[in-house]
Design a protein around this motif. Structure first.
Motif, PDB file in Angstrom:
ATOM      1  N   ARG A   1       0.835  -1.206   0.000  1.00  0.00           N
ATOM      2  CA  ARG A   1       0.000   0.000   0.000  1.00  0.00           C
ATOM      3  C   ARG A   1       0.865   1.250   0.000  1.00  0.00           C
ATOM      4  NH1 ARG A   1      -3.689   0.044   4.852  1.00  0.00           N
ATOM      5  NH2 ARG A   1      -3.084  -2.068   5.460  1.00  0.00           N
ATOM      6  N   VAL A   2       1.927   1.242   0.797  1.00  0.00           N
ATOM      7  CA  VAL A   2       2.838   2.387   0.823  1.00  0.00           C
ATOM      8  C   VAL A   2       3.499   2.570  -0.540  1.00  0.00           C
ATOM      9  CG1 VAL A   2       4.910   3.358   1.899  1.00  0.00           C
ATOM     10  CG2 VAL A   2       3.248   2.120   3.302  1.00  0.00           C
ATOM     11  N   VAL A   3       3.909   1.466  -1.168  1.00  0.00           N
ATOM     12  CA  VAL A   3       4.530   1.550  -2.494  1.00  0.00           C
ATOM     13  C   VAL A   3       3.552   2.149  -3.499  1.00  0.00           C
ATOM     14  CG1 VAL A   3       5.423   0.183  -4.415  1.00  0.00           C
ATOM     15  CG2 VAL A   3       6.173  -0.313  -2.078  1.00  0.00           C
ATOM     16  N   ARG A   4       2.292   1.685  -3.473  1.00  0.00           N
ATOM     17  CA  ARG A   4       1.302   2.229  -4.400  1.00  0.00           C
ATOM     18  C   ARG A   4       1.049   3.706  -4.131  1.00  0.00           C
ATOM     19  NH1 ARG A   4      -1.442  -2.627  -3.247  1.00  0.00           N
ATOM     20  NH2 ARG A   4      -3.017  -1.537  -2.005  1.00  0.00           N
ATOM     21  N   PHE A   5       1.061   4.097  -2.871  1.00  0.00           N
ATOM     22  CA  PHE A   5       0.843   5.502  -2.525  1.00  0.00           C
ATOM     23  C   PHE A   5       1.960   6.383  -3.084  1.00  0.00           C
ATOM     24  CE2 PHE A   5       1.406   8.991   0.651  1.00  0.00           C
ATOM     25  CZ  PHE A   5       0.250   9.682   0.349  1.00  0.00           C
ATOM     26  N   VAL A   6       3.200   5.959  -2.919  1.00  0.00           N
ATOM     27  CA  VAL A   6       4.334   6.729  -3.447  1.00  0.00           C
ATOM     28  C   VAL A   6       4.243   6.799  -4.966  1.00  0.00           C
ATOM     29  CG1 VAL A   6       6.843   6.805  -3.672  1.00  0.00           C
ATOM     30  CG2 VAL A   6       5.811   6.227  -1.476  1.00  0.00           C
ATOM     31  N   ARG A   7       3.876   5.688  -5.606  1.00  0.00           N
ATOM     32  CA  ARG A   7       3.693   5.696  -7.052  1.00  0.00           C
ATOM     33  C   ARG A   7       2.612   6.697  -7.459  1.00  0.00           C
ATOM     34  NH1 ARG A   7       0.767   0.694  -9.363  1.00  0.00           N
ATOM     35  NH2 ARG A   7      -1.003   2.077  -9.045  1.00  0.00           N
ATOM     36  N   GLY A   8       1.522   6.731  -6.685  1.00  0.00           N
ATOM     37  CA  GLY A   8       0.455   7.678  -6.987  1.00  0.00           C
ATOM     38  C   GLY A   8       0.887   9.117  -6.846  1.00  0.00           C
ATOM     39  N   LEU A   9       1.722   9.419  -5.858  1.00  0.00           N
ATOM     40  CA  LEU A   9       2.239  10.780  -5.704  1.00  0.00           C
ATOM     41  C   LEU A   9       3.100  11.165  -6.901  1.00  0.00           C
ATOM     42  CD1 LEU A   9       3.250  10.777  -1.913  1.00  0.00           C
ATOM     43  CD2 LEU A   9       1.171  11.735  -2.929  1.00  0.00           C
ATOM     44  N   ARG A  10       3.930  10.227  -7.364  1.00  0.00           N
ATOM     45  CA  ARG A  10       4.765  10.519  -8.540  1.00  0.00           C
ATOM     46  C   ARG A  10       3.898  10.769  -9.769  1.00  0.00           C
ATOM     47  NH1 ARG A  10       8.599   5.932  -6.783  1.00  0.00           N
ATOM     48  NH2 ARG A  10      10.385   7.016  -5.887  1.00  0.00           N
ATOM     49  N   GLU A  11       2.871   9.933  -9.943  1.00  0.00           N
ATOM     50  CA  GLU A  11       1.982  10.114 -11.095  1.00  0.00           C
ATOM     51  C   GLU A  11       1.268  11.456 -11.031  1.00  0.00           C
ATOM     52  OE1 GLU A  11      -0.417   6.668 -10.651  1.00  0.00           O
ATOM     53  OE2 GLU A  11       0.825   5.425 -11.966  1.00  0.00           O
ATOM     54  N   TYR A  12       0.881  11.870  -9.841  1.00  0.00           N
ATOM     55  CA  TYR A  12       0.196  13.148  -9.693  1.00  0.00           C
ATOM     56  C   TYR A  12       1.127  14.296 -10.074  1.00  0.00           C
ATOM     57  CZ  TYR A  12      -2.985  16.598  -7.691  1.00  0.00           C
ATOM     58  OH  TYR A  12      -3.844  17.661  -7.509  1.00  0.00           O
ATOM     59  N   GLN A  13       2.379  14.241  -9.617  1.00  0.00           N
ATOM     60  CA  GLN A  13       3.336  15.300  -9.962  1.00  0.00           C
ATOM     61  C   GLN A  13       3.484  15.440 -11.471  1.00  0.00           C
ATOM     62  OE1 GLN A  13       6.930  14.089  -8.053  1.00  0.00           O
ATOM     63  NE2 GLN A  13       6.336  14.800  -6.021  1.00  0.00           N
ATOM     64  N   ALA A  14       3.725  14.320 -12.143  1.00  0.00           N
ATOM     65  CA  ALA A  14       3.923  14.368 -13.586  1.00  0.00           C
ATOM     66  C   ALA A  14       2.646  14.780 -14.314  1.00  0.00           C
ATOM     67  CB  ALA A  14       4.405  13.003 -14.092  1.00  0.00           C
ATOM     68  N   GLY A  15       1.511  14.259 -13.860  1.00  0.00           N
ATOM     69  CA  GLY A  15       0.250  14.576 -14.512  1.00  0.00           C
ATOM     70  C   GLY A  15      -0.170  16.010 -14.337  1.00  0.00           C
ATOM     71  N   CYS A  16       0.083  16.561 -13.161  1.00  0.00           N
ATOM     72  CA  CYS A  16      -0.295  17.953 -12.913  1.00  0.00           C
ATOM     73  C   CYS A  16       0.523  18.887 -13.809  1.00  0.00           C
ATOM     74  CB  CYS A  16      -0.078  18.278 -11.444  1.00  0.00           C
ATOM     75  SG  CYS A  16      -0.982  19.721 -10.861  1.00  0.00           S
ATOM     76  N   ARG A  17       1.798  18.609 -13.994  1.00  0.00           N
ATOM     77  CA  ARG A  17       2.613  19.440 -14.884  1.00  0.00           C
ATOM     78  C   ARG A  17       2.108  19.348 -16.324  1.00  0.00           C
ATOM     79  NH1 ARG A  17       6.108  19.748 -18.642  1.00  0.00           N
ATOM     80  NH2 ARG A  17       5.933  17.513 -19.016  1.00  0.00           N
ATOM     81  N   GLU A  18       1.744  18.138 -16.737  1.00  0.00           N
ATOM     82  CA  GLU A  18       1.247  17.979 -18.103  1.00  0.00           C
ATOM     83  C   GLU A  18      -0.070  18.724 -18.292  1.00  0.00           C
ATOM     84  OE1 GLU A  18       1.810  16.868 -21.935  1.00  0.00           O
ATOM     85  OE2 GLU A  18       3.170  16.473 -20.248  1.00  0.00           O
ATOM     86  N   TRP A  19      -0.918  18.716 -17.278  1.00  0.00           N
ATOM     87  CA  TRP A  19      -2.190  19.447 -17.358  1.00  0.00           C
ATOM     88  C   TRP A  19      -1.951  20.940 -17.509  1.00  0.00           C
ATOM     89  CZ3 TRP A  19      -4.475  22.710 -13.481  1.00  0.00           C
ATOM     90  CH2 TRP A  19      -5.781  23.117 -13.773  1.00  0.00           C
ATOM     91  N   HIS A  20      -0.972  21.469 -16.770  1.00  0.00           N
ATOM     92  CA  HIS A  20      -0.641  22.889 -16.910  1.00  0.00           C
ATOM     93  C   HIS A  20      -0.208  23.199 -18.337  1.00  0.00           C
ATOM     94  CE1 HIS A  20      -1.125  24.409 -12.870  1.00  0.00           C
ATOM     95  NE2 HIS A  20      -0.412  23.426 -12.370  1.00  0.00           N
ATOM     96  N   GLU A  21       0.497  22.268 -18.977  1.00  0.00           N
ATOM     97  CA  GLU A  21       0.914  22.492 -20.357  1.00  0.00           C
ATOM     98  C   GLU A  21      -0.282  22.629 -21.294  1.00  0.00           C
ATOM     99  OE1 GLU A  21       3.715  22.952 -21.800  1.00  0.00           O
ATOM    100  OE2 GLU A  21       5.151  22.564 -20.190  1.00  0.00           O
ATOM    101  N   ARG A  22      -1.340  21.886 -21.038  1.00  0.00           N
ATOM    102  CA  ARG A  22      -2.427  21.766 -21.992  1.00  0.00           C
ATOM    103  C   ARG A  22      -3.677  22.552 -21.611  1.00  0.00           C
ATOM    104  NH1 ARG A  22      -1.521  17.052 -25.179  1.00  0.00           N
ATOM    105  NH2 ARG A  22       0.396  16.001 -24.556  1.00  0.00           N
ATOM    106  N   CYS A  23      -3.685  23.202 -20.455  1.00  0.00           N
ATOM    107  CA  CYS A  23      -4.909  23.815 -19.945  1.00  0.00           C
ATOM    108  C   CYS A  23      -4.759  25.320 -19.854  1.00  0.00           C
ATOM    109  CB  CYS A  23      -5.236  23.241 -18.563  1.00  0.00           C
ATOM    110  SG  CYS A  23      -6.524  24.137 -17.695  1.00  0.00           S
ATOM    111  N   GLY A  24      -5.867  26.045 -19.999  1.00  0.00           N
ATOM    112  CA  GLY A  24      -5.844  27.501 -19.937  1.00  0.00           C
ATOM    113  C   GLY A  24      -6.590  28.050 -18.753  1.00  0.00           C
ATOM    114  N   ARG A  25      -6.543  27.340 -17.592  1.00  0.00           N
ATOM    115  CA  ARG A  25      -7.311  27.828 -16.434  1.00  0.00           C
ATOM    116  C   ARG A  25      -6.860  29.213 -16.012  1.00  0.00           C
ATOM    117  NH1 ARG A  25     -10.192  27.393 -11.796  1.00  0.00           N
ATOM    118  NH2 ARG A  25      -9.171  27.958  -9.844  1.00  0.00           N
ATOM    119  N   ARG A  26      -5.561  29.450 -15.983  1.00  0.00           N
ATOM    120  CA  ARG A  26      -5.066  30.747 -15.534  1.00  0.00           C
ATOM    121  C   ARG A  26      -4.590  31.612 -16.705  1.00  0.00           C
ATOM    122  NH1 ARG A  26      -7.736  30.639 -11.692  1.00  0.00           N
ATOM    123  NH2 ARG A  26      -7.121  29.962  -9.621  1.00  0.00           N
ATOM    124  N   THR A  27      -3.777  31.045 -17.562  1.00  0.00           N
ATOM    125  CA  THR A  27      -3.206  31.828 -18.656  1.00  0.00           C
ATOM    126  C   THR A  27      -2.505  30.906 -19.621  1.00  0.00           C
ATOM    127  OG1 THR A  27      -1.732  33.666 -19.202  1.00  0.00           O
ATOM    128  CG2 THR A  27      -1.013  32.220 -17.443  1.00  0.00           C
TER     129      THR A  27
END
Length: 782
Positions: free
Chosen positions: A294-320
């Protein structure tokens, strides 16, 4: 729309983003759900309309951040992210509504037990109630408590951010990082990651410091990445680039580079914690194979969130629109042996970045920064990590460093003042003018308290004896009783004496860790010592074992003096705070042994306990004032926040004044000025000024809470007045005392202009002798 005034720096990213195959379905369902909840049409105010909702691509955010979830789980997560973003815009765009009462009322819709929720009155409440009902089935009570608490922290953080924005004040960088941990998405979203991956953290480790360090580094990296993309779209309190640009007086490009350095540093800290701290933590608590996975999956999920959030900023116009990308660059990788917690990178499902260049390095490569025998790498600034100050003006920008601020403390190199800079005698920097709106008073019983504390310290073996901590003249020069008299000016004689004895013991505890364990780098002996302390605080008043030294002897004596006069609940609370103080010293010793410069926010939070001002001082203040405040009031969010502001002020004053002793004599990395300088990569004087700005923020926060949040009443007013006396008396004692100055210094430091201190309160004691802690200094030098 105007273009960004800087090029996007090279973004370090340990993992590639992956997209859920259910993204399109989640997008359609999210629009229907948002319409059904009323988020897209709020009776004419229209916080969001459908085009705005579509432009934010919230389903894409969830699909990138949680790529391995089922379609149903992805729908739920998309709803949570939509609710959080809607709430942020609600707070930002509808300031005329009584936001404080509204946000406080949201807690009714996240009950930890089986309590029924009230009927929702608006879209935000309706969406929250619906999401909570879909989320909690199958979760444990511990997870529900943590996620509900995280949601309350998020709501309060949004309110603080709104108040700061409305006031037009630019926070200092450390205050900003702490603010964003409360108001940003990432800290709160960690609970969603547990739910999404069936990776609920075992209760044994959920509240431990390594997990806290992991989550803080994760949140900082996510928020700072967002700041690089949203420079044009947010006000100063909500964007780190603007904060650094204005506070450090640099251009936008330099500020953006510095923010990227900080983000890189936090990613490195995240990977270092995951690869070195978590395996030991799981072993220490004896987790079974299923819990470890469970701890391993949690750490994996945190890594996926970091990478995914950056990619979303690349493709999204929420702020600018995103800033211009920098030219492509490469970062050399390194390898280390495989670790217990694996990387979450899945090469077969990677999605290349849409715009920004990314330096992708295997997570294992980041962990090499934690190895003690680290050699300086071109592009880093080892001197700053060691505390040395470059020859530059305060606030001047340093070149961008691709690897971020260094993490390791090199105790062989003592910090140096800025060449040619004006400094206060006895200090390697100019001592700031501390903001203090209250006037210090001196208890008339201070002389009697000093005589009693000296006699007690002699009796306990703390002064002059074999195994003692201080020589007689050093004890006299430090004037512990005078500190108590300044911080407790209205205490009766017998209670002032008790307070003087307790804080003589607190200082003895800290100096014991330095003299006995820091010099030998002996964590095992320190843990054994800490494990014995509960034996000298029996809750039932029973017998105690034979003390093994002056610290144990002093604690047994103080417990016998204090505990019998406390009710059982307050007695156990006092014992818990004593143990927390010891644990804080253990944590600081661990930093020293590992040569690890802590995160300044983590350091500040731990220092509340380690320096005795946090929980222990607050409990003793109730004893000294003979107040009977109810536990529900003392444990309320407002009172906790008040005590945090007070304790942080106490500790940071100490960090400024004790900088030379702690970094040059004791050669340890546990100092707020050092942690700020390393975290921001700035010069020494700038770090001091930032810490002083944080002191001012503590005073302002204290007064805001008293004015807006605290219950009224005579006992509450007396308690608040006692905390104020403590803050201003603490400054007076530190500024005039010789404990923290170099033993060879003869000049008495100036009194800051804004403290309201009479000249007679500045100590004229002679410089302490070279005894006392000299043995510790000699052992370190050899």
């Amino acid at each position: 729309m105007a273009a960004h005034p800087y090029e996007l720096p090279l973004l370090f990213q340990p993992d590639f983003a992956r997209l859920s195959p259910h993204a399109a379905t989640a997008r359609e369902r999210s629009r229907s759900w948002a319409t059904e909840m009323g988020l897209l049409d709020r009776r004419g105010t229209r916080i969001w309309d459908e085009p705005a909702f579509e432009s934010m691509r919230i389903a894409l955010l969830a699909a990138y951040c949680h790529p391995d979830t089922s379609p149903e789980e992805l729908d739920l997560l998309t709803g949570w992210h939509a609710w959080r973003l809607w709430l942020a815009d609600h707070v930002r765009l509808v300031p005329e509504r009584p936001a404080r009462a509204y946000l406080d009322g949201l807690a009714r819709f996240t009950p930890e037990g089986s309590a029924r929720v009230p009927a929702p009155a608006d879209p935000g409440e309706r969406a929250l109630a619906e999401l909570w009902a879909r989320t909690v089935p199958g979760t444990s009570p511990g997870w529900r408590r943590r996620f509900a608490a995280g949601t309350r922290v998020l709501v309060r953080g949004l309110l603080r951010e709104r108040d700061l924005l409305a006031g037009g004040r630019v926070p200092n960088p450390i205050e900003y990082v702490a603010l964003r941990r409360g108001s940003g998405t990432a800290s709160w979203a960690a609970g969603l990651i547990e739910h999404a991956l069936a990776a609920e953290l075992p209760a044994e480790i959920a509240g431990t410091r390594p997990i806290g360090m992991l989550l803080d580094a994760f949140a900082d990296a996510v928020h700072l990445c967002g700041d690089l993309y949203s420079y044009r779209g947010e006000g100063a309190p909500g964007n780190g680039v603007v904060v650094l640009e204005r506070f450090l007086g640099c251009d936008p490009q330099t500020a953006a580079d510095r923010v990227n350095d900080l983000r890189t540093s936090r990613l490195r800290r995240f990977e270092n914690t995951a690869l070195t701290e978590l395996p030991a933590l799981m072993e220490e608590h004896g987790l079974d194979a299923e819990q470890r996975m469970r701890v391993v999956r949690f750490v994996r999920g945190l890594r996926e969130y970091q990478a995914g959030c950056r990619e979303w900023h690349e493709r999204c116009g929420r702020r600018t629109e995103p800033p211009r990308p920098a030219p492509s660059a490469t970062v050399p990788s390194a390898t280390v042996p495989s670790a217990t917690v694996p990387s979450a990178t899945v090469p077969s499902a990677t999605v290349p970045s849409a715009t920004a260049p990314t330096a992708t390095v295997p997570p294992a490569a980041v962990a090499v920064t934690a190895v003690p025998a680290v050699t300086a790498v071109p592009g880093t600034v080892p001197a700053q990590a060691q505390g040395a100050v470059p020859a530059q003006a305060p606030g001047a920008a340093t070149p961008s460093r691709a690897q971020g601020p260094a993490l390791l403390w090199a105790p062989g190199d003592a910090p140096q003042p800025i060449p040619g800079a004006v400094v206060t005698p006895g200090f390697p920097f100019l001592l700031p003018d501390f903001h203090m709106p209250w006037t210090v008073r001196l208890n008339p019983h201070h002389a009697a308290a000093h005589r009693a504390s000296r006699a007690w310290a002699d009796e306990m073996g703390m002064v002059g004896a074999t195994g003692g901590l201080w020589s007689g003249d050093r004890f006299e020069a430090m004037e512990f009783a005078r500190w108590c008299a300044m911080t407790n000016p209205g205490a009766p004689a017998e209670l002032l004496e008790l307070m003087a004895l307790w804080f003589t013991w607190v200082l003895a505890l800290g100096d014991h860790f330095v003299a006995e364990h820091h010099a030998r780098a002996d964590l095992v002996a320190a843990r054994l010592f800490a494990g014995r302390l509960p034996l000298f605080m029996p809750l039932d008043g029973g017998a105690t074992p034979e003390p093994g030294g002056c610290v144990e002897r002093g604690l047994a004596d103080l417990w016998a003096r204090t505990a019998p006069h406390l009710p059982p609940g307050r007695r156990s609370g006092l014992r818990d705070e004593v143990l927390a103080c010891c644990a804080g010293n253990l944590w600081q010793l661990g930093n020293s042994v590992r040569r690890r410069i802590p995160d300044p926010i983590d350091y500040i939070e731990t220092s509340r306990a380690a320096k005795g001002a946090g929980g222990l001082g607050a409990r003793l203040l109730l004893v000294i004032q003979r107040l009977e405040l109810p536990d529900e009031l003392l444990d309320s969010d407002s009172m906790r926040e008040l005590r945090r502001a007070w304790a942080d002020h106490i500790g940071l004053v100490n960090d400024i004044v004790s900088y030379r002793l702690e970094t040059e004599v004791e050669r340890q990395p546990n100092n707020g000025v050092l942690t700020v300088g390393s975290f921001l990569g700035c010069d020494l004087q700038t770090a001091v000024d930032i810490v002083n700005d944080q002191l001012t923020a503590c005073v302002r926060s204290f007064e805001r809470i008293v004015r807006d949040d605290l219950a009224r009443g005579a006992e509450v007013a007396a308690y608040v007045e006692g905390l104020r006396d403590w803050m201003c008396g603490n400054i007076a004692w530190h500024v005039g005392n010789r404990r923290y100055l170099d033993p060879g210094a003869r000049a008495v430091p100036r009194v800051p202009r804004n403290t309201g201190l009479p000249p007679g309160l500045v100590s004229a004691a002679p410089a302490p002798s070279d005894q006392g802690l000299q043995a510790s200094r000699d052992r370190v030098a050899t």
